[in-house]
Design a protein around this motif. Structure first.
Motif, short mmCIF file in Angstrom:
data_model
loop_
_atom_site.label_atom_id
_atom_site.label_comp_id
_atom_site.label_asym_id
_atom_site.label_seq_id
_atom_site.Cartn_x
_atom_site.Cartn_y
_atom_site.Cartn_z
N ASP A 1 4.82 2.56 -3.83
CA ASP A 1 5.99 3.28 -3.33
C ASP A 1 6.42 4.36 -4.33
O ASP A 1 6.73 5.50 -3.94
CB ASP A 1 7.13 2.30 -3.07
N ILE B 1 5.05 2.59 3.83
CA ILE B 1 5.50 3.31 2.64
C ILE B 1 5.29 4.81 2.81
O ILE B 1 6.18 5.63 2.52
CB ILE B 1 4.76 2.79 1.39
N GLN C 1 8.27 7.79 2.92
CA GLN C 1 8.34 8.88 1.95
C GLN C 1 8.11 10.25 2.60
O GLN C 1 8.70 11.25 2.18
CB GLN C 1 7.32 8.65 0.83
#
Length: 473
Positions: A191, A222, A226
């Motif tokens: 992450d 993840i 993001q």
């Protein structure tokens, strides 16, 4: 009654029994009735009782003899047999222990002693070829088929599956990462890796993730989180870890006896030799690629790292930064005792570098290489016959024997030997692109010289949190 008794017993036996009874009576001064019928009845009852006792004894013996016996008890019944069996078991255990702890080549010599009659039919060159088969000889007849799946991820939360074809999509920034055996710490590392990567670049990235079915949902979750945060679009390719492992299994089989700690350990897995066979896994259209550990954190644009490919010399295939710990000073202690003036295992920068000016670098030592960041020119690797020859059993064994080397860090160990013996194959990346933070060796016997290895001057562009080290803010 007496007549019946005499029919069952002979007259001589009757007279003998009668005389013996009389003798006993006379010795003990006892009298018995003179009635012979009573004596005959006692004779009869005595004989019947003796006969029954004998029958019981015989039946008992027969039952014992007919009872099946345990083969183990039969084998160990005699003392000399028991000693022989125990001796054989002890010899077998010793042979297994010696076999498990001997070198792979020693095992081959042991087996060749039993197969000498067969091996005498071959020439010496054929023996060497059989003992050290090259890469082409060990390639399976039916290689596994790699079918990566491509996705297009964007910040609108839509996920477009492209299947096995990119449909014209391409990127100049191909980054490979291994994410398997998911756990809490690995999840946090990846992450932070994805967050720092997308934060510091606006380039169109192509992430190649080698993962397993259990870890794949976490990788996708993840990345999508993001990507939505930074409003980006990323090309995402998934590779099956089992297929990738089988593709490079022949390379791992040659190197793991020399560069792994113990069987089935962390670095004994074939994936930790992935960088040496990535040219087989990556698409043939890819030329430049970077393989990164999940514990890498960016502090600058990854495009600057890709610009380092322009500094490669014509014969250089890989790019790696120096190792910033004395691990190879420790591994090479036998070699360094024989050659105390060697630079192999010494710190990269001179210890007495006054002023700390990195522009006045005089590389006094070769501390080894770290494989947390690996730059690969894939087409050069595929076409380099000299490099492929270095991966044969003969060359690896010669290289390891020359430096009395027994490593445990997978492909990093091989890169370290390759970079020292064949420096024209490795491009030396600056430590600012792989600023390792592990200080384990400082607390394990090298505190006085650790800082000479650990120093890295300049504007740090990428941190490597190896040994689960915390990344500085």
């Amino acid at each position: 009654m007496l007549t019946y008794c005499c029919n069952r017993c002979s007259s001589a036996d009757f007279e003998m029994a009668k005389n013996s009874f009389k003798t006993l009576i006379s010795q003990k001064h006892k009298t018995f009735p003179a009635d012979l019928n009573m004596y005959g009845m006692k004779c009869k009852s005595q004989l019947l009782e003796d006969q029954e006792n004998v029958t019981l004894i015989i039946n008992r013996r027969n039952s014992i003899r007919q009872k099946p016996k345990n083969w183990a008890w039969t084998l160990l019944r005699c003392r000399w047999q028991k000693k022989l069996v125990l001796l054989l078991i002890f010899i077998c255990v010793c042979v297994l222990i010696v076999f498990a702890n001997t070198h792979l080549l020693v095992r081959g010599n042991i087996l060749s002693a039993f197969l000498s009659s067969r091996l005498t039919k071959h020439s010496h060159a054929e023996k060497q070829e059989a003992r050290y088969p090259d890469i082409q000889a060990t390639t399976p007849a039916v290689p596994p088929v790699l079918r990566p799946t491509h996705y297009l991820l964007n910040y609108t939360a839509t996920q477009l599956e492209l299947g096995s074809h990119l449909n014209g999509l391409s990127s100049d920034y191909n980054i490979f990462v291994i994410y398997t055996r998911e756990n809490y710490h690995l999840n946090l590392k990846f992450d932070l890796f994805a967050h720092s990567l997308l934060k510091h670049t606006s380039a169109q990235l192509h992430l190649h993730v080698i993962t397993d079915s259990e870890s794949q949902p976490s990788v996708l979750e993840i990345l999508q989180r993001q990507i939505r945060r930074f409003r980006r679009t990323v090309i995402y390719t998934i590779y099956d870890v089992k297929v990738c492992s089988s593709i490079i299994q022949d390379i791992a089989a040659k190197l793991s006896p020399y560069f792994s700690s113990t069987p089935n350990s962390y670095y004994s897995d074939s994936l930790f030799f992935l960088s040496l066979g990535l040219h087989r896994i990556a698409d043939r259209n890819l030329n430049r690629a970077i393989l990164l550990d999940c514990d890498i954190v960016f502090r600058s644009d990854v495009r600057l790292l890709f610009n380092e490919f322009d500094n490669f010399l014509p014969h250089q295939l890989y790019g790696l930064a120096p190792e910033l710990t004395p691990v190879y000073r420790h591994i090479l202690y036998r070699y360094r005792v024989r050659y105390p003036k060697t630079s192999f295992g010494n710190p990269y920068y001179p210890i007495n570098n006054e002023g700390g000016n990195q522009h006045s670098r005089v590389h006094h030592g070769y501390p080894g290489l770290n494989s947390g960041v690996v730059l690969l020119l894939l087409n050069r690797i595929r076409n380099s016959k000299s490099y492929l020859e270095k991966l044969t059993h003969t060359e690896v064994h010669t290289l390891v024997a020359k430096y009395s080397f027994k490593g445990h860090l997978g492909d990093q160990d091989f890169f370290t030997l390759l970079g020292y013996e064949y420096p024209n194959l490795i491009y030396r990346l600056d430590c600012i692109w792989n600023r390792q933070l592990c200080t384990w060796w400082k607390d394990h016997g090298y505190s006085q010289i650790f800082d000479a290895y650990f120093r890295c001057e300049g504007n740090i562009k990428m941190y490597h949190g190896n040994c689960n080290t915390r990344i500085p803010e």
